[in-house]
Design an enzyme around this catalytic site. Structure first.
Site, PDB file in Angstrom:
ATOM      1  CG  ASN A 199      30.739  -1.845   4.212  1.00  0.00           C
ATOM      2  OD1 ASN A 199      29.867  -1.781   3.361  1.00  0.00           O
ATOM      3  ND2 ASN A 199      30.463  -1.886   5.505  1.00  0.00           N
ATOM      4  CD  GLU A 214      22.577  -1.295   7.717  1.00  0.00           C
ATOM      5  OE1 GLU A 214      22.851  -0.453   8.611  1.00  0.00           O
ATOM      6  OE2 GLU A 214      23.440  -1.829   7.019  1.00  0.00           O
ATOM      7  CB  CYS A 230      27.217   0.337   9.205  1.00  0.00           C
ATOM      8  SG  CYS A 230      26.505  -1.321   9.362  1.00  0.00           S
TER       9      CYS A 230
END
Length: 485
Positions: free
Chosen positions: A153, A251, A285
């Site tokens: 992304n 993460e 995210c």
């Protein structure tokens, strides 16, 4: 100016001790906006992982012994190359990852490398007091080989923010980019560092699927894994790494709340909310995944947010400056669509969107979303804004804290002290008062709690030093002491 990716030398190859043919099956890089093939990507095999780690171990010793200013110079040169070739690299990211132009910029990754260059000369130890007549001190040493697994992304910056500091302190790196963005998020970085003068064997780029990631995680000579991806993927990485007790930097995803308090300006609040949910098609995210709005404002907020959504242009980002482009693939689109319509079936009200054309999903607003709905419970990773009303600060805090994720939090209010006090009640890694939930700076520690991360922070000299070094305690005496043995 010669193009970094203009030569066919990289096509069908991996980067491991130079450009070489991998043991995996080559595959096409597909432009999600059009379905066109952009080139052929070479894929690694498990044997390639073993070979790369071996070469990296050999190269790492000399790289760690390289003067810090030489390491810093290479990182600064890599940053310069990103900026010099920005038009070429941004076009690859727009086409291969389907990201809008504002998301494809090379400024962020370049700043990551410049901050990493500063880390190369950062102090790495302390002199300690001792009860004995000796010199006692600590020093930081590189871990050796760092494995980096990066997502699709934001493929360049999310690889760069691990590669840069890992190299700065003297480690070698083996990068596995997402197979859908292996060119812009992997092979392009290999070319950048090749041109910047990084010694052979210090950086390896191995495109491939989950089998390559698994082999990298379980390899006994890779003591640190930096993984960015979903919570489910993070669990797998942690489980695979556990038998070797290796360090994993996770993460992971989020289900971040944007809280709109009773005194908020609706125009400003919906502007922030639109950005938080629709930037990069919501494939972030940190996206504002739950809009928690004071009940007095909730209906008007949903209406205004839907009006903003209806005005957004969605299309091929290589052709015009659209709000966002396609979702990464049909699987992602189908998952987003299922979440939207399952949530409507659960009682949510569809105010805008809920439709798609191929991989282009219209910006979607859901109102009156029940807590049992998928759009409330799950990370959507698509352009969807669920709106939930609350009564009072206690309920707002309970709702915001009521998921297992804890990445980012946004609070919109005229009373910033009230916003700060509310934020203290919500366990998250990052808080933004009078802003939406998406933010990142190379000097700021980035990461979450709960299912959003395991304590790892990317960014900032101290956090990066902690992430990619080990601490040694050293004592020095004038001569060996005498012992009654």
């Amino acid at each position: 100016m010669v193009e970094l990716l203009g030569s066919a030398a990289w096509e069908g190859r991996i980067f491991s001790g130079g450009w070489t043919v991998g043991g995996g099956q080559t595959y096409p890089a597909v432009e999600p906006a059009t379905g066109h093939t952009l080139g052929q990507v070479g894929a690694a095999s498990a044997a390639d992982v073993d070979r790369a780690v071996g070469l990296a171990r050999e190269a790492q010793t000399a790289w760690a012994a390289t003067p810090y200013d030489d390491r810093a110079a290479i990182l600064r040169r890599a940053a310069d190359l990103l900026e010099e070739h920005h038009a070429e690299l941004e076009e690859w990211a727009i086409r291969e990852a389907g990201v809008p132009r504002y998301w494809a910029g090379t400024g962020g990754p370049a700043e990551e490398f410049r901050q990493a260059a500063a880390l190369a000369s950062y102090p790495r130890g302390q002199v300690l007091p001792s009860t004995q007549p000796r010199l006692s001190f600590t020093r930081r040493v590189p871990v050796g080989v760092v494995g980096v697994i990066a997502p699709f992304n934001a493929p360049v910056i999310l690889a760069a923010r691990a590669i840069g500091p890992a190299l700065a302190v003297g480690n070698a790196v083996v990068l596995k980019p997402d197979p859908r963005t292996a060119i812009c998020g992997g092979l392009a970085l290999a070319r950048v560092f090749e041109e910047a003068g990084l010694p052979p064997g210090v950086l390896h780029v191995l495109p491939g699927g989950s089998d390559i990631g698994r082999q990298l995680v379980i390899h006994p000579d890779v003591p640190v894994i930096a993984y960015t991806g979903s919570a489910s993927g993070g669990r797998i990485v942690a489980e695979l790494a556990a038998p070797l007790l290796k360090r994993v930097h996770l993460e992971l995803g989020g289900n971040s709340a944007l809280i709109i308090l009773d005194d908020a300006d609706l125009e400003l609040a919906t502007s922030a909310g639109s950005a938080g949910s629709f930037i990069q098609a919501g494939q972030v995210c940190m996206a504002s995944s739950r809009h928690l709005v004071s009940r007095r404002l909730a209906d008007d907020y949903a209406t205004l947010l839907a009006e903003r959504a209806a005005r957004l242009q969605v299309g091929n980002p290589i052709e015009s400056d659209v709000a966002y482009g396609p979702l990464i693939d049909a699987g992602a689109r189908d998952r987003v669509h299922a979440i939207v319509h399952d949530s409507v079936a659960a009682g949510a009200r569809l105010v805008a969107g809920g439709e798609y054309d191929d991989l282009f999903y219209r910006p979607t607003v859901l109102a009156d979303v029940p807590q049992t709905a998928r759009a409330y419970q799950e990370e959507i990773f698509g352009p969807v804004a669920p709106v939930i009303a609350f009564d009072g600060l206690d309920e707002a805090a309970a709702l915001a804290a009521g998921t297992p994720y804890g990445l980012s939090l946004g609070i919109v209010t005229r009373d910033v002290m009230a916003g700060l006090m509310l934020a203290e009640r919500i366990p998250v890694g990052m808080v933004h008062i009078n802003d939406q939930t998406i933010a990142d700076e190379a000097i700021a520690p980035f990461g979450g709690v709960g299912l959003s991360g395991n304590g790892y922070r990317a960014g900032g000299l101290e956090a990066n030093l902690d992430a990619f070094t080990e601490t040694q305690w050293i004592t020095v005496q004038q001569s060996p002491g005498g012992y009654p043995f």
